[in-house]
Design a protein around this motif. Structure first.
Motif, PDB file in Angstrom:
ATOM      1  N   PRO A  81       8.286 -38.020 -34.902  1.00 12.55           N
ATOM      2  CA  PRO A  81       6.785 -37.598 -35.099  1.00 12.55           C
ATOM      3  C   PRO A  81       5.817 -38.032 -33.588  1.00 12.55           C
ATOM      4  O   PRO A  81       5.011 -37.311 -33.466  1.00 12.55           O
ATOM      5  CB  PRO A  81       6.328 -38.394 -36.260  1.00 12.55           C
ATOM      6  CG  PRO A  81       7.744 -38.509 -37.142  1.00 12.55           C
ATOM      7  CD  PRO A  81       8.703 -38.666 -35.779  1.00 12.55           C
ATOM      8  N   ALA A  82       6.142 -39.038 -33.120  1.00 12.46           N
ATOM      9  CA  ALA A  82       5.329 -39.504 -31.978  1.00 12.46           C
ATOM     10  C   ALA A  82       5.572 -38.676 -30.723  1.00 12.46           C
ATOM     11  O   ALA A  82       4.763 -38.067 -30.220  1.00 12.46           O
ATOM     12  CB  ALA A  82       6.017 -40.842 -31.624  1.00 12.46           C
ATOM     13  N   ASP A  83       6.664 -37.895 -30.578  1.00 10.22           N
ATOM     14  CA  ASP A  83       6.923 -36.881 -29.709  1.00 10.22           C
ATOM     15  C   ASP A  83       6.156 -35.574 -29.960  1.00 10.22           C
ATOM     16  O   ASP A  83       5.383 -35.314 -29.060  1.00 10.22           O
ATOM     17  CB  ASP A  83       8.489 -36.536 -29.785  1.00 10.22           C
ATOM     18  CG  ASP A  83       9.532 -37.681 -29.001  1.00 10.22           C
ATOM     19  OD1 ASP A  83       8.925 -38.318 -28.359  1.00 10.22           O
ATOM     20  OD2 ASP A  83      10.560 -37.656 -29.651  1.00 10.22           O
ATOM     21  N   ILE A 139      -1.684 -33.894 -28.783  1.00  9.85           N
ATOM     22  CA  ILE A 139      -2.667 -34.597 -28.398  1.00  9.85           C
ATOM     23  C   ILE A 139      -3.238 -34.241 -27.249  1.00  9.85           C
ATOM     24  O   ILE A 139      -4.130 -34.012 -26.698  1.00  9.85           O
ATOM     25  CB  ILE A 139      -2.362 -36.057 -28.529  1.00  9.85           C
ATOM     26  CG1 ILE A 139      -2.515 -36.319 -30.082  1.00  9.85           C
ATOM     27  CG2 ILE A 139      -3.508 -36.827 -27.823  1.00  9.85           C
ATOM     28  CD1 ILE A 139      -2.160 -37.634 -30.663  1.00  9.85           C
ATOM     29  N   LYS A 140      -2.178 -33.652 -26.169  1.00 10.65           N
ATOM     30  CA  LYS A 140      -2.327 -33.505 -24.813  1.00 10.65           C
ATOM     31  C   LYS A 140      -3.347 -32.203 -24.639  1.00 10.65           C
ATOM     32  O   LYS A 140      -4.077 -32.133 -23.598  1.00 10.65           O
ATOM     33  CB  LYS A 140      -1.113 -33.068 -24.044  1.00 10.65           C
ATOM     34  CG  LYS A 140      -0.201 -34.202 -23.423  1.00 10.65           C
ATOM     35  CD  LYS A 140       0.898 -33.684 -22.729  1.00 10.65           C
ATOM     36  CE  LYS A 140       1.989 -34.149 -22.923  1.00 10.65           C
ATOM     37  NZ  LYS A 140       3.085 -33.848 -22.160  1.00 10.65           N
ATOM     38  N   ASN A 141      -3.523 -31.446 -25.481  1.00 10.44           N
ATOM     39  CA  ASN A 141      -3.993 -30.148 -25.694  1.00 10.44           C
ATOM     40  C   ASN A 141      -5.018 -30.136 -26.900  1.00 10.44           C
ATOM     41  O   ASN A 141      -5.303 -28.929 -27.464  1.00 10.44           O
ATOM     42  CB  ASN A 141      -3.407 -28.746 -25.483  1.00 10.44           C
ATOM     43  CG  ASN A 141      -2.521 -28.994 -24.200  1.00 10.44           C
ATOM     44  OD1 ASN A 141      -3.100 -28.853 -23.130  1.00 10.44           O
ATOM     45  ND2 ASN A 141      -1.297 -29.016 -24.307  1.00 10.44           N
ATOM     46  N   GLU A 187       7.466 -24.761 -26.775  1.00 11.56           N
ATOM     47  CA  GLU A 187       8.329 -24.889 -25.298  1.00 11.56           C
ATOM     48  C   GLU A 187       9.046 -26.283 -25.520  1.00 11.56           C
ATOM     49  O   GLU A 187      10.192 -26.161 -25.029  1.00 11.56           O
ATOM     50  CB  GLU A 187       7.320 -24.601 -24.285  1.00 11.56           C
ATOM     51  CG  GLU A 187       6.944 -23.072 -24.142  1.00 11.56           C
ATOM     52  CD  GLU A 187       7.822 -21.986 -24.085  1.00 11.56           C
ATOM     53  OE1 GLU A 187       8.875 -22.493 -23.260  1.00 11.56           O
ATOM     54  OE2 GLU A 187       7.894 -21.292 -24.862  1.00 11.56           O
ATOM     55  N   THR A 188       8.359 -27.130 -25.813  1.00 15.36           N
ATOM     56  CA  THR A 188       9.155 -28.452 -25.667  1.00 15.36           C
ATOM     57  C   THR A 188      10.375 -28.474 -26.766  1.00 15.36           C
ATOM     58  O   THR A 188      11.319 -29.200 -26.369  1.00 15.36           O
ATOM     59  CB  THR A 188       7.874 -29.696 -26.061  1.00 15.36           C
ATOM     60  OG1 THR A 188       6.910 -29.674 -25.071  1.00 15.36           O
ATOM     61  CG2 THR A 188       8.941 -31.014 -25.973  1.00 15.36           C
ATOM     62  N   LEU A 189      10.097 -28.173 -27.915  1.00 10.66           N
ATOM     63  CA  LEU A 189      11.097 -27.873 -28.731  1.00 10.66           C
ATOM     64  C   LEU A 189      12.254 -27.005 -28.246  1.00 10.66           C
ATOM     65  O   LEU A 189      13.461 -27.641 -28.508  1.00 10.66           O
ATOM     66  CB  LEU A 189      10.567 -27.375 -30.175  1.00 10.66           C
ATOM     67  CG  LEU A 189       9.833 -28.122 -31.127  1.00 10.66           C
ATOM     68  CD1 LEU A 189       9.032 -27.354 -32.147  1.00 10.66           C
ATOM     69  CD2 LEU A 189      10.619 -29.377 -31.698  1.00 10.66           C
ATOM     70  N   LYS A 190      11.735 -25.707 -27.657  1.00  9.90           N
ATOM     71  CA  LYS A 190      13.035 -25.156 -27.043  1.00  9.90           C
ATOM     72  C   LYS A 190      13.727 -25.848 -26.041  1.00  9.90           C
ATOM     73  O   LYS A 190      14.874 -25.877 -25.884  1.00  9.90           O
ATOM     74  CB  LYS A 190      12.234 -23.905 -26.542  1.00  9.90           C
ATOM     75  CG  LYS A 190      11.745 -22.915 -27.490  1.00  9.90           C
ATOM     76  CD  LYS A 190      11.387 -21.615 -26.990  1.00  9.90           C
ATOM     77  CE  LYS A 190      10.923 -20.543 -27.980  1.00  9.90           C
ATOM     78  NZ  LYS A 190      10.238 -19.319 -27.200  1.00  9.90           N
ATOM     79  N   VAL A 191      13.188 -26.608 -25.392  1.00 13.30           N
ATOM     80  CA  VAL A 191      13.940 -27.137 -24.224  1.00 13.30           C
ATOM     81  C   VAL A 191      14.793 -28.244 -24.674  1.00 13.30           C
ATOM     82  O   VAL A 191      16.065 -28.447 -24.032  1.00 13.30           O
ATOM     83  CB  VAL A 191      12.790 -27.875 -23.164  1.00 13.30           C
ATOM     84  CG1 VAL A 191      13.384 -28.886 -22.105  1.00 13.30           C
ATOM     85  CG2 VAL A 191      12.036 -26.654 -22.347  1.00 13.30           C
TER      86      VAL A 191
END
Length: 64
Positions: free
Chosen positions: A16-18, A24-26, A39-43
């Motif tokens: 959940p933190a990830d 939060i960045k955006n 995109e992060t999940l895909k990577v």
């Protein structure tokens, strides 16, 4: 985009933190936040597949 999210969510183990960090960045641009999360999940899913694939989830019956 929702279908993309469904496809990778189980493949990419994220805490959940990830997920919060990616959103939060955006926080001022919700669409960009969701795109970045996908995109992060895909990577992460691709990295896991390259490094030995997915681990099987243990059910509660496995701990008896």
């Amino acid at each position: 985009m929702l279908m993309d999210l469904q496809e990778v969510i189980e493949k990419a183990e994220m805490t959940p933190a990830d997920i919060s960090e990616a959103l939060i960045k955006n926080k001022r641009n919700k669409e960009k936040a969701v795109k970045e999360l996908v995109e992060t999940l895909k990577v992460r899913a691709e990295k896991r597949l390259k490094n030995g694939g997915l681990r099987e989830k243990k059910s509660n019956s496995d701990f008896v």
